[in-house]
Design an enzyme around this catalytic site. Structure first.
Site, PDB file in Angstrom:
ATOM      1  N   ASP A 187     -10.611   7.253  57.649  1.00  0.00           N
ATOM      2  CA  ASP A 187      -9.494   7.922  58.323  1.00  0.00           C
ATOM      3  C   ASP A 187      -8.470   6.961  58.924  1.00  0.00           C
ATOM      4  OD1 ASP A 187     -11.386   7.039  60.113  1.00  0.00           O
ATOM      5  OD2 ASP A 187     -11.254   8.755  61.452  1.00  0.00           O
ATOM      6  N   GLU A 283     -20.049  -3.412  66.492  1.00  0.00           N
ATOM      7  CA  GLU A 283     -19.347  -4.525  65.846  1.00  0.00           C
ATOM      8  C   GLU A 283     -19.895  -5.861  66.346  1.00  0.00           C
ATOM      9  OE1 GLU A 283     -17.900  -2.023  67.409  1.00  0.00           O
ATOM     10  OE2 GLU A 283     -16.614  -0.960  65.970  1.00  0.00           O
TER      11      GLU A 283
HETATM   12  C1  UGA Z   1     -15.143   4.197  65.688  1.00  0.00           C
HETATM   13  C2  UGA Z   1     -15.072   2.981  64.768  1.00  0.00           C
HETATM   14  O1  UGA Z   1     -13.752   2.857  64.251  1.00  0.00           O
HETATM   15  C3  UGA Z   1     -16.085   3.150  63.635  1.00  0.00           C
HETATM   16  O2  UGA Z   1     -15.980   2.079  62.727  1.00  0.00           O
HETATM   17  C4  UGA Z   1     -17.477   3.224  64.250  1.00  0.00           C
HETATM   18  O3  UGA Z   1     -18.421   3.463  63.226  1.00  0.00           O
HETATM   19  C5  UGA Z   1     -17.527   4.377  65.237  1.00  0.00           C
HETATM   20  O4  UGA Z   1     -16.471   4.300  66.202  1.00  0.00           O
HETATM   21  C6  UGA Z   1     -18.881   4.364  65.934  1.00  0.00           C
HETATM   22  O5  UGA Z   1     -18.928   4.120  67.120  1.00  0.00           O
HETATM   23  O6  UGA Z   1     -19.860   4.546  65.221  1.00  0.00           O
HETATM   24  P1  UGA Z   1     -14.413   6.768  64.887  1.00  0.00           P
HETATM   25  O7  UGA Z   1     -13.025   6.948  64.392  1.00  0.00           O
HETATM   26  O8  UGA Z   1     -14.728   7.349  66.222  1.00  0.00           O
HETATM   27  O9  UGA Z   1     -14.806   5.244  64.812  1.00  0.00           O
HETATM   28  O10 UGA Z   1     -15.495   7.281  63.824  1.00  0.00           O
HETATM   29  P2  UGA Z   1     -15.324   8.040  62.443  1.00  0.00           P
HETATM   30  O11 UGA Z   1     -14.068   7.640  61.767  1.00  0.00           O
HETATM   31  O12 UGA Z   1     -15.562   9.479  62.687  1.00  0.00           O
HETATM   32  O13 UGA Z   1     -16.558   7.476  61.609  1.00  0.00           O
HETATM   33  C7  UGA Z   1     -16.609   6.143  61.120  1.00  0.00           C
HETATM   34  C8  UGA Z   1     -16.921   6.159  59.611  1.00  0.00           C
HETATM   35  O14 UGA Z   1     -18.195   6.768  59.404  1.00  0.00           O
HETATM   36  C9  UGA Z   1     -15.891   6.972  58.811  1.00  0.00           C
HETATM   37  O15 UGA Z   1     -15.572   6.295  57.618  1.00  0.00           O
HETATM   38  C10 UGA Z   1     -16.609   8.299  58.548  1.00  0.00           C
HETATM   39  O16 UGA Z   1     -16.241   8.913  57.329  1.00  0.00           O
HETATM   40  C11 UGA Z   1     -18.089   7.876  58.519  1.00  0.00           C
HETATM   41  N1  UGA Z   1     -18.996   8.955  58.991  1.00  0.00           N
HETATM   42  C12 UGA Z   1     -18.734   9.673  60.120  1.00  0.00           C
HETATM   43  C13 UGA Z   1     -20.144   9.232  58.267  1.00  0.00           C
HETATM   44  O17 UGA Z   1     -20.385   8.588  57.232  1.00  0.00           O
HETATM   45  N2  UGA Z   1     -20.968  10.252  58.700  1.00  0.00           N
HETATM   46  C14 UGA Z   1     -20.717  10.991  59.804  1.00  0.00           C
HETATM   47  O18 UGA Z   1     -21.520  11.914  60.126  1.00  0.00           O
HETATM   48  C15 UGA Z   1     -19.565  10.690  60.537  1.00  0.00           C
HETATM   49 MN    MN Z   2     -12.272   6.848  62.424  1.00  0.00          MN
END
Ligand code: UGA
Ligand code: MN
Length: 361
Positions: A187, A283
């Site tokens: 995203d 990270e």
């Molecule tokens: C922030 C960071 O930018 C992420 O890199 C980090 O993994 C996350 O916090 C964390 O603390 O784990 P955020 O925008 O809040 O990210 O998280 P998402 O964009 O919702 O998820 C990160 C990635 O994991 C995305 O590429 C999403 O597609 C993937 N994801 C999310 C999954 O594979 N499974 C899920 O159930 C939710």
């Molecule tokens: Mn994100």
């Protein structure tokens, strides 16, 4: 006379049989032929055997999961990566890992890959694809999987998915020393030029004893700030401080999108993410393992897969001095954007009434 006619009929019949058999064998051979792209040994259907091997400049790792905005998010970043590859002549091995219990990726992702494979092939110079897409799957443990109404800070996301991609890279036998690894969540927003200085960083020879293994770039809209990242004045130089507000004492107070790794170092230490890291340390703990910072890995609990260290300013400074440089110091080329969750109330009502939207991807 009759015998003669009979003999010539038999002869004709034989010729007919030989011609038919040759025809069948020829088509059979064509079907199995190596020039038939379907029979390419590569996992990529569009890479015929006689093409040169695909040597990526970058491995891009993207975790993803099913939701309404999945395809638009992926489409947006696919455009960015392809344009970047085209303009700067980069080759990307884009590893998309779906959060799923199934070994096969979803139909949506298979179609997405097929469409983009075709587009990439058609628009790459000399019909040599600039991007090779891999589709993998890895599930998130039910105990730490975010529910629909959970706040997103409750559990780390994308951990098993990134690890699946990392193991895919670590197990590759044809790894290129000069290639780099980048974590690109689905995203975020990526500028076409993001990878230019990353690549320069990977190619540079730094003066001994400075041997940086991570380059860090400012990242927009994250950590409660307009941007977060290195307070650096000059590209490819060490820097002393981060511009950050939240838990600034963390060794790496940055987002997943803010750093690029050298594959040559990653295959030495083979770091993986852990779902059990303290909040905000995803990270940092990964980078500590990647760099093998002995002061912090000393109390690594293998059973619990956790690093138990107290962040220490002196140790942090030492890491920054030797192992890290800043890139894109004067420009933001990546933003931690987040796509709004769409309202689904009316769709659900129509589904109840048997009039839900027809399935279209
Ligand atoms: C922030 C960071 O930018 C992420 O890199 C980090 O993994 C996350 O916090 C964390 O603390 O784990 P955020 O925008 O809040 O990210 O998280 P998402 O964009 O919702 O998820 C990160 C990635 O994991 C995305 O590429 C999403 O597609 C993937 N994801 C999310 C999954 O594979 N499974 C899920 O159930 C939710
Ligand atoms: Mn994100």
């Amino acid at each position: 006379m009759r015998l003669c006619k009979y003999r010539s009929q038999v002869f004709l019949q034989k010729i007919y049989n030989v011609v038919s058999l040759t025809f069948i064998l020829y088509h059979f051979w064509l079907y199995l032929s190596p020039t038939n792209p379907q029979n390419s040994p590569s996992t990529h259907p569009k890479f015929p055997r006689n093409h040169p091997p695909f040597i990526p400049n970058f491995y891009i790792i993207t975790p993803t999961y099913e939701r309404w905005t999945q395809k638009p998010d992926l489409t947006r970043i696919a455009h960015s990566f392809f344009l970047s590859a085209l303009v700067h002549n980069f080759k990307f091995n884009w590893i998309i890992v779906e959060d799923s219990k199934f070994t096969q990726p979803s139909k949506l992702l298979k179609n997405f890959k097929a469409e983009w494979d075709q587009f990439i092939l058609k628009h790459s110079p000399n019909q040599l694809p600039l991007i090779k897409i891999e589709l993998l799957t890895a599930s998130t443990d039910d105990r730490i999987k975010l529910g629909k109404e959970d706040p997103n800070w409750l559990w780390p996301r994308g951990v098993n998915q990134r690890n699946k991609a990392l193991n895919f890279i670590y197990n590759k036998i044809d790894l290129v020393e000069t290639s780099l690894i980048y974590f690109a969540d689905d995203d975020n927003t990526y500028d076409t030029n993001l990878f230019v200085n990353f690549w320069k960083f990977g190619q540079m020879n730094f003066e001994f004893p400075h041997d940086p293994k991570v380059a860090i770039t400012p990242t927009g809209i994250v950590g409660g700030l307009k941007w977060e990242g290195p307070n650096c004045a000059e590209n490819f130089q060490p820097f002393k401080k981060f511009h950050t507000a939240w838990k600034p004492y963390r060794p790496f107070p940055i987002d997943m999108a803010s750093f690029i790794l050298k594959t040559s170092q990653a295959v030495k230490t083979k770091p993986l993410f852990s779902s059990r890291t303290r909040r905000g340390y995803l990270e940092s703990d990964f980078l500590i393992k990647y760099l093998n910072v002995s002061e912090y890995t000393l109390n690594y609990d293998q059973g619990k897969d956790t690093l138990n260290y107290m962040p220490n300013e002196e140790v942090n400074d030492k890491i920054y001095k030797n192992e890290v440089v800043g890139v894109n110091c004067d420009k933001i080329l990546v933003w931690h954007t987040q796509t709004v969750k769409p309202k689904e109330k009316d769709e659900l009502r129509l589904v109840e009434e048997g009039k839900g939207s027809r399935e279209m991807q």
